[in-house]
Write a protein that holds these residues in place. Structure first.
Motif, PDB file in Angstrom:
ATOM      1  N   HIS A 658       0.899  -1.042   0.141  1.00 13.30           N
ATOM      2  CA  HIS A 658      -0.040  -0.096   0.125  1.00 13.30           C
ATOM      3  C   HIS A 658       0.649   1.285   0.084  1.00 13.30           C
ATOM      4  O   HIS A 658       2.034   1.195   0.771  1.00 13.30           O
ATOM      5  CB  HIS A 658      -0.726  -0.040   1.454  1.00 13.30           C
ATOM      6  CG  HIS A 658      -1.770  -0.890   1.345  1.00 13.30           C
ATOM      7  ND1 HIS A 658      -3.395  -0.892   1.468  1.00 13.30           N
ATOM      8  CD2 HIS A 658      -1.814  -2.379   1.145  1.00 13.30           C
ATOM      9  CE1 HIS A 658      -3.723  -1.928   1.387  1.00 13.30           C
ATOM     10  NE2 HIS A 658      -3.024  -3.121   1.214  1.00 13.30           N
ATOM     11  N   ASP A 660       1.619   5.787  -1.504  1.00  9.65           N
ATOM     12  CA  ASP A 660       1.186   6.948  -2.040  1.00  9.65           C
ATOM     13  C   ASP A 660       2.097   7.368  -3.245  1.00  9.65           C
ATOM     14  O   ASP A 660       3.401   7.000  -3.193  1.00  9.65           O
ATOM     15  CB  ASP A 660       1.242   8.024  -1.167  1.00  9.65           C
ATOM     16  CG  ASP A 660       0.082   7.800   0.044  1.00  9.65           C
ATOM     17  OD1 ASP A 660      -0.779   7.297  -0.130  1.00  9.65           O
ATOM     18  OD2 ASP A 660       0.260   8.353   1.212  1.00  9.65           O
ATOM     19  N   ILE A 668      -1.342  10.759  -5.777  1.00 10.16           N
ATOM     20  CA  ILE A 668      -2.262  10.069  -5.626  1.00 10.16           C
ATOM     21  C   ILE A 668      -2.058   8.948  -4.475  1.00 10.16           C
ATOM     22  O   ILE A 668      -1.015   8.058  -4.248  1.00 10.16           O
ATOM     23  CB  ILE A 668      -2.619   9.009  -6.643  1.00 10.16           C
ATOM     24  CG1 ILE A 668      -2.472   9.786  -7.915  1.00 10.16           C
ATOM     25  CG2 ILE A 668      -3.719   8.031  -6.609  1.00 10.16           C
ATOM     26  CD1 ILE A 668      -2.600   8.850  -9.255  1.00 10.16           C
ATOM     27  N   LEU A 671      -2.981   3.569  -3.017  1.00 15.17           N
ATOM     28  CA  LEU A 671      -2.908   2.827  -3.982  1.00 15.17           C
ATOM     29  C   LEU A 671      -2.238   1.358  -3.568  1.00 15.17           C
ATOM     30  O   LEU A 671      -1.803   1.380  -2.443  1.00 15.17           O
ATOM     31  CB  LEU A 671      -1.820   3.084  -5.371  1.00 15.17           C
ATOM     32  CG  LEU A 671      -2.064   4.425  -5.902  1.00 15.17           C
ATOM     33  CD1 LEU A 671      -0.884   4.714  -6.866  1.00 15.17           C
ATOM     34  CD2 LEU A 671      -3.019   4.271  -6.918  1.00 15.17           C
ATOM     35  N   LEU A 688       3.358   4.142 -13.532  1.00 18.82           N
ATOM     36  CA  LEU A 688       2.420   5.034 -13.096  1.00 18.82           C
ATOM     37  C   LEU A 688       3.121   6.406 -13.582  1.00 18.82           C
ATOM     38  O   LEU A 688       2.308   7.432 -14.034  1.00 18.82           O
ATOM     39  CB  LEU A 688       2.377   5.248 -11.617  1.00 18.82           C
ATOM     40  CG  LEU A 688       1.574   3.989 -10.761  1.00 18.82           C
ATOM     41  CD1 LEU A 688       1.722   4.207  -9.415  1.00 18.82           C
ATOM     42  CD2 LEU A 688       0.039   4.369 -11.181  1.00 18.82           C
ATOM     43  N   GLU A 698      -6.838   9.171 -12.680  1.00 17.62           N
ATOM     44  CA  GLU A 698      -6.606   8.744 -11.292  1.00 17.62           C
ATOM     45  C   GLU A 698      -7.388   7.301 -11.196  1.00 17.62           C
ATOM     46  O   GLU A 698      -6.573   6.515 -10.648  1.00 17.62           O
ATOM     47  CB  GLU A 698      -6.634   9.757 -10.354  1.00 17.62           C
ATOM     48  CG  GLU A 698      -6.416   9.081  -8.654  1.00 17.62           C
ATOM     49  CD  GLU A 698      -7.102   9.843  -7.768  1.00 17.62           C
ATOM     50  OE1 GLU A 698      -7.179   9.385  -6.647  1.00 17.62           O
ATOM     51  OE2 GLU A 698      -6.638  11.025  -7.959  1.00 17.62           O
ATOM     52  N   SER A 699      -8.508   7.403 -11.404  1.00 12.92           N
ATOM     53  CA  SER A 699      -9.349   6.268 -11.347  1.00 12.92           C
ATOM     54  C   SER A 699      -8.778   4.761 -12.003  1.00 12.92           C
ATOM     55  O   SER A 699      -8.971   3.751 -11.439  1.00 12.92           O
ATOM     56  CB  SER A 699     -10.672   6.355 -11.655  1.00 12.92           C
ATOM     57  OG  SER A 699     -11.156   6.546 -12.603  1.00 12.92           O
ATOM     58  N   ARG A 702      -5.626   3.598 -10.470  1.00 10.43           N
ATOM     59  CA  ARG A 702      -5.837   3.117  -9.062  1.00 10.43           C
ATOM     60  C   ARG A 702      -6.374   1.665  -9.530  1.00 10.43           C
ATOM     61  O   ARG A 702      -5.758   0.513  -8.813  1.00 10.43           O
ATOM     62  CB  ARG A 702      -6.831   3.779  -8.495  1.00 10.43           C
ATOM     63  CG  ARG A 702      -7.276   3.209  -7.050  1.00 10.43           C
ATOM     64  CD  ARG A 702      -7.952   4.009  -6.177  1.00 10.43           C
ATOM     65  NE  ARG A 702      -7.643   5.464  -6.195  1.00 10.43           N
ATOM     66  CZ  ARG A 702      -6.758   5.908  -5.171  1.00 10.43           C
ATOM     67  NH1 ARG A 702      -6.322   5.002  -4.238  1.00 10.43           N
ATOM     68  NH2 ARG A 702      -6.626   7.125  -5.041  1.00 10.43           N
ATOM     69  N   GLU A 703      -7.197   1.703 -10.390  1.00 10.79           N
ATOM     70  CA  GLU A 703      -7.792   0.104 -10.791  1.00 10.79           C
ATOM     71  C   GLU A 703      -6.652  -0.674 -11.444  1.00 10.79           C
ATOM     72  O   GLU A 703      -6.527  -1.968 -11.136  1.00 10.79           O
ATOM     73  CB  GLU A 703      -8.956   0.330 -11.693  1.00 10.79           C
ATOM     74  CG  GLU A 703      -9.580  -1.210 -11.956  1.00 10.79           C
ATOM     75  CD  GLU A 703     -10.689  -0.988 -13.148  1.00 10.79           C
ATOM     76  OE1 GLU A 703     -11.300  -1.867 -13.388  1.00 10.79           O
ATOM     77  OE2 GLU A 703     -10.901   0.237 -13.577  1.00 10.79           O
ATOM     78  N   MET A 705      -3.380  -0.663 -10.858  1.00 11.93           N
ATOM     79  CA  MET A 705      -2.393  -1.362  -9.876  1.00 11.93           C
ATOM     80  C   MET A 705      -2.905  -2.313  -9.043  1.00 11.93           C
ATOM     81  O   MET A 705      -2.401  -3.353  -8.954  1.00 11.93           O
ATOM     82  CB  MET A 705      -2.055   0.009  -8.955  1.00 11.93           C
ATOM     83  CG  MET A 705      -0.968   0.864  -9.579  1.00 11.93           C
ATOM     84  SD  MET A 705       0.329   0.381 -10.206  1.00 11.93           S
ATOM     85  CE  MET A 705       0.227   0.213 -11.980  1.00 11.93           C
ATOM     86  N   PHE A 706      -4.238  -2.134  -8.759  1.00 15.79           N
ATOM     87  CA  PHE A 706      -4.677  -3.242  -7.912  1.00 15.79           C
ATOM     88  C   PHE A 706      -5.228  -4.655  -8.639  1.00 15.79           C
ATOM     89  O   PHE A 706      -5.121  -5.678  -8.020  1.00 15.79           O
ATOM     90  CB  PHE A 706      -6.225  -2.790  -7.296  1.00 15.79           C
ATOM     91  CG  PHE A 706      -6.826  -3.659  -6.178  1.00 15.79           C
ATOM     92  CD1 PHE A 706      -6.093  -3.919  -5.157  1.00 15.79           C
ATOM     93  CD2 PHE A 706      -7.742  -4.085  -6.597  1.00 15.79           C
ATOM     94  CE1 PHE A 706      -6.816  -4.701  -4.254  1.00 15.79           C
ATOM     95  CE2 PHE A 706      -8.626  -5.225  -5.741  1.00 15.79           C
ATOM     96  CZ  PHE A 706      -7.962  -5.253  -4.506  1.00 15.79           C
TER      97      PHE A 706
END
Length: 857
Positions: A658, A660, A668, A671, A688, A698-699, A702-703, A705-706
């Motif tokens: 986890h 930033d 962001i 993350l 990134l 950003e969304s 974020r998606e 990376m996860f």
């Protein structure tokens, strides 16, 4: 009747290509009238009529680049030539005018374009002269022989054709014994061919004289030496009454000295190695001939053309270049070293042969004829006429030598997606070749030329294919043009904004992350990956993109091409990135580069390929000095250290990071990276960074990376049970081993870690043995397999046993592949890592099946 004017000359390098184009025009049009315009008093006024064509002369001469009284007459000659060119054009009424370079070409094209007559430039060099650069905006088409000419000419006018060459050179129909006998050379002896041009080259002659005078170094060779007519008597006289030079001549196997070689086809056939100047046409012939060559560019030509021509080959590992200033001292030594290095000879021969184009005159003739009857002012794209490049990347049938390689298979999938029929050879079956077969490709595993489809339009090969491979030799010996994987990738990517990920490690994961990020954002994506993405189940991604780029969506109006920029054999110099990422530049491939500094210099050269207005993103602390940094934006990145882009507030929860992400204009927070390993966090920061530069929302970042699931064989969990964990990784460099083992140690600090490592390449093992040993000492137990040779022959004294001795572990063992499974069964590890880039991947499924519990699925 069609009417064509061909203008230019001054040297054979301009005249003979012009005559070749004229002959090609005659072959395509029975009813055609061709007129040459040359410079009065130059050799074209003799050579062109001898070839059966009409010629008229202009009183033009060159502008001297030094102070001389001749420059005072230049303006008057120019005006007179312009007026006469206009008069000739008005009288002849050509349908099209072709300029091949030389004094007469400039006035002729200038007047023809002012009269709205379609014109074409045949640019021979990698760096155009001033006249052609000025005329480029006025003509309809520009036929070129080198990549990257968009720097000098409008891209929509460029046609990649190669240079026209003599047809006898193309055919080389005589045997080597016949060629040797023609010149009185001895069969079975190594032969050096020296050609400094028809007039000769003083420096080359002096260098060869010094070389043969050394006697001992040249004693095993025979030399066929074209001195040029200006130097012949002087050179010949040195072997006359001088007793010492007579002894030298006796020491040589054979020494043949000629003022001019009248049968260059036989001279090329007889040669093992060639020394030559680097004129454009000479290089074009040498590419078709396909022999190892040492180039000594003339420093006395305008714009230093010859050095630039030679550099274009050297950058592709297709020739050796020696500067004229040092040639007398170093040419002999270089020739001797090359004769003693058969692998290098094979590599140079293979690479230069892949660049040969034997039908350039035909293509140029077709291009010129296609301009006839096109209305003035029509904007011509490359699709309007013959274009070698567009033809090449849209073939109907493609054959790949080494189709099962990760990079080659991505190309196979690309061309398959374009509707081409795909076939190829690979050494052994694999899960990847099985997949390609299921996708409709025809693959065989024996060296069998009968399996090559007769309708093949394009042949691609990987450098891993040895030069004595039966199918490779078939293509070379039959003059069938084949292209290296890197060259084709460069050609494909040139049509897109390219995101090129370079580095000695980290590039596969980073490029796959970037591709996944673009797909999640809805951005049009073409990706050639160095591994199989676990998200997409493939190493080739083609997503057209859609919608607007807000909230994680994109309009798909432009397609980005994501590629791994491979430093091996300098492949990445074929690319022209919009964004370039460099993840690392640790010592590797020293068999190619010779030293770490040479490798870093080539990475620096790669940065010089970034297009104007693009971006460079480089890991902080990487000791690379960028080239041409003024034309692009430069950034650095890091983990937990302030840079242009970096990660902070890093924590690990359930094995996942986890963090930033901080960038120049914001950050962001919160993350989560979907795969473990601190090295993967570093790769994520790089990916990134690209997302920020492309203004991805950003969304979507974020998606991406996860949900990123990783790459097969990149810290890939194969089994996870309470008492056993199995991770497979491609690590084959000391730093990669260190990163992988350290990541496993972070996840399982209390467990015993066993690593099965298969070294890759004898040269890499030799060059980095101590570094390998230090990384492997991070294991609790080491099982070492024999070295995987890949493209190499064994090196005396280099073995896995040698490496094992250097590893300071008490629990270490050398095991054959045949006994690996038994060894693991008898000593079941707690945490097992399989590591390497060779065929160790063939054990992944058997190991998984051996330790998989039936109730865990």
């Amino acid at each position: 009747m069609k009417r064509v004017i061909i203008s230019g000359g001054g040297t054979g390098g301009h005249i003979f290509p012009a005559i070749a184009i004229a002959n090609a025009l005659r072959g395509k049009e029975k009813d055609i009238d061709i007129l040459f315009i040359g410079a009065t008093g130059r050799m074209e006024m003799e050579k062109v009529p001898a070839a059966g064509f009409k010629i008229e002369g202009l009183t033009i001469s060159g502008f001297q680049r030094r102070l001389t009284w001749k420059n005072l007459t230049f303006p008057f000659k120019l005006v007179a030539s312009l007026l006469k060119a206009r008069s000739i054009i008005a009288k002849f009424k050509p349908d099209v005018v072709i300029g091949v370079g030389g004094y007469a070409s400039g006035p002729t094209l200038r007047m023809a374009t002012s009269l709205n007559i379609p014109c074409l430039i045949q640019e021979q060099n990698s760096f155009p002269g001033v006249t052609n650069r000025l005329l480029g905006s006025r003509v309809r088409k520009i036929c070129v022989a080198y990549d990257g000419m968009e720097k000098f000419f409008p891209a929509n006018k460029i046609v990649f054709t190669g240079n026209p060459i003599r047809q006898d050179v193309v055919k080389l129909s005589h045997s080597r014994d016949e060629a040797l006998a023609y010149f009185g050379l001895q069969p079975g002896k190594k032969t050096l061919l020296v050609i400094g041009g028809s007039l000769g080259a003083r420096t080359i002659n002096q260098a060869i004289l010094k070389f043969v005078a050394g006697g001992e170094k040249a004693a095993e060779l025979q030399v066929l030496w074209q001195t040029g007519k200006y130097y012949y008597e002087d050179i010949r006289s040195k072997f006359g009454d001088d007793e010492e030079m007579q002894n030298v001549k006796c020491k040589l196997q054979c020494l043949v000295i000629l003022p001019f070689v009248d049968r260059m086809d036989l001279a090329y056939t007889a040669a093992d190695i060639i020394v030559s100047r680097a004129g454009a046409i000479a290089i074009s012939e040498l590419c078709v001939v396909g022999k190892p060559v040492v180039l000594v560019p003339s420093p006395n030509v305008s714009e230093d053309h010859q050095t630039k021509n030679a550099r274009a080959l050297v950058d592709k590992n297709a020739a050796i270049m020696i500067a004229d200033a040092v040639a007398v001292e170093s040419l002999g030594r270089t020739v001797t070293e090359l004769f003693n290095n058969q692998p290098l000879q094979s590599e140079l021969s293979r690479n230069i042969k892949s660049l040969g184009i034997s039908d350039a005159a035909d293509v140029i003739a077709e291009t010129a004829l296609s301009l006839v009857h096109i209305e003035p002012g029509t904007v011509l794209s490359n699709a309007n006429t013959v274009n070698r490049r567009s033809e090449t990347i849209k073939p109907s049938s493609v054959y790949l030598l080494g189709i099962g390689g990760i990079g080659m298979s991505a190309l196979a999938r690309f061309f398959s997606s374009q509707g081409a029929t795909i076939s190829g050879y690979d050494k052994t079956p694999s899960p990847l070749t099985d997949q390609l077969t299921d996708e409709g490709m025809k693959i065989h595993f024996n060296e069998d030329i009968s399996m090559i489809p007769p309708d093949t339009e394009m042949v691609i090969y990987t450098p891993a294919i040895p030069s004595d491979h039966n199918e490779y030799r078939y293509f070379i010996e039959h003059g069938i043009r084949i292209k290296k994987r890197a060259e084709v990738l460069g050609m494909i990517s040139s049509g897109y904004k390219t995101i090129a990920i370079a580095g000695t490690h980290g590039k596969t994961t980073t490029s796959t992350m970037v591709a996944h990020m673009l797909c999640k954002a809805g951005v049009g994506t073409l990706a050639f990956l160095g591994g199989i993405s676990r998200n997409y189940g493939t190493n080739f991604i083609h997503e057209p993109g859609a919608d607007r780029r807000t909230g994680g969506q994109a309009d798909g109006s432009e397609m980005y091409c994501v590629v791994e920029a491979d430093e091996y054999d300098k492949s990445f110099l074929q690319l022209s990135p919009f964004i370039a990422v460099i993840t690392s530049a640790d010592a590797d491939h020293l068999d190619i580069y010779g030293s770490h500094d040479d490798m870093k210099n080539t990475f620096a050269e790669f940065t010089g390929k970034i297009v104007k207005g693009g971006s460079l993103v480089m890991k902080s602390g990487t000791k690379i000095t960028p080239v041409n940094p003024a034309i692009y934006n430069s950034y650095d990145y890091a983990v937990a250290a302030e840079s242009s882009f970096y990660a902070k507030n890093i924590t690990v929860v359930d094995g996942l990071f986890h963090f930033d992400f901080v960038f120049p204009t914001g950050e962001i927070t919160g993350l989560v990276l979907g795969i473990p390993g601190r090295f993967n966090l570093e790769n994520a920061v790089a990916a990134l960074s690209v997302g920020i530069l492309l203004h991805i929302h950003e969304s979507a970042l974020r998606e991406a990376m996860f949900t990123y699931a990783g790459v097969q064989r990149r810290f890939e969990f194969r089994l996870r049970t309470p008492d056993f964990t199995y991770i497979d990784d491609y690590a084959h460099h000391p730093e990669e081993l260190r990163a992988c083992i350290s990541a496993a140690r972070d996840l399982y600090p209390q467990k015993k870690i066993t690593g099965v490592f298969q070294p890759h390449l004898f040269s890499r093992t030799r060059d980095l043995a101590d570094d390998f040993a230090r990384s492997l000492e991070l294991l609790d137990r080491l099982i070492l397999l024999d070295i995987y040779p890949a493209r190499e022959k064994p090196i005396p004294g280099v073995s896995s046993a040698m490496l094992l001795e250097r590893v300071r572990l008490t629990d270490k063992k050398l095991v054959t592949k045949e006994h690996l499974i038994q060894e693991l069964q008898e000593n079941k590890p707690e945490v097992l890592l399989t590591l390497g880039a060779g065929d160790i991947d063939q054990f992944v499924e058997p190991i998984t099946a051996t330790f998989k519990e039936p109730n865990l699925r």
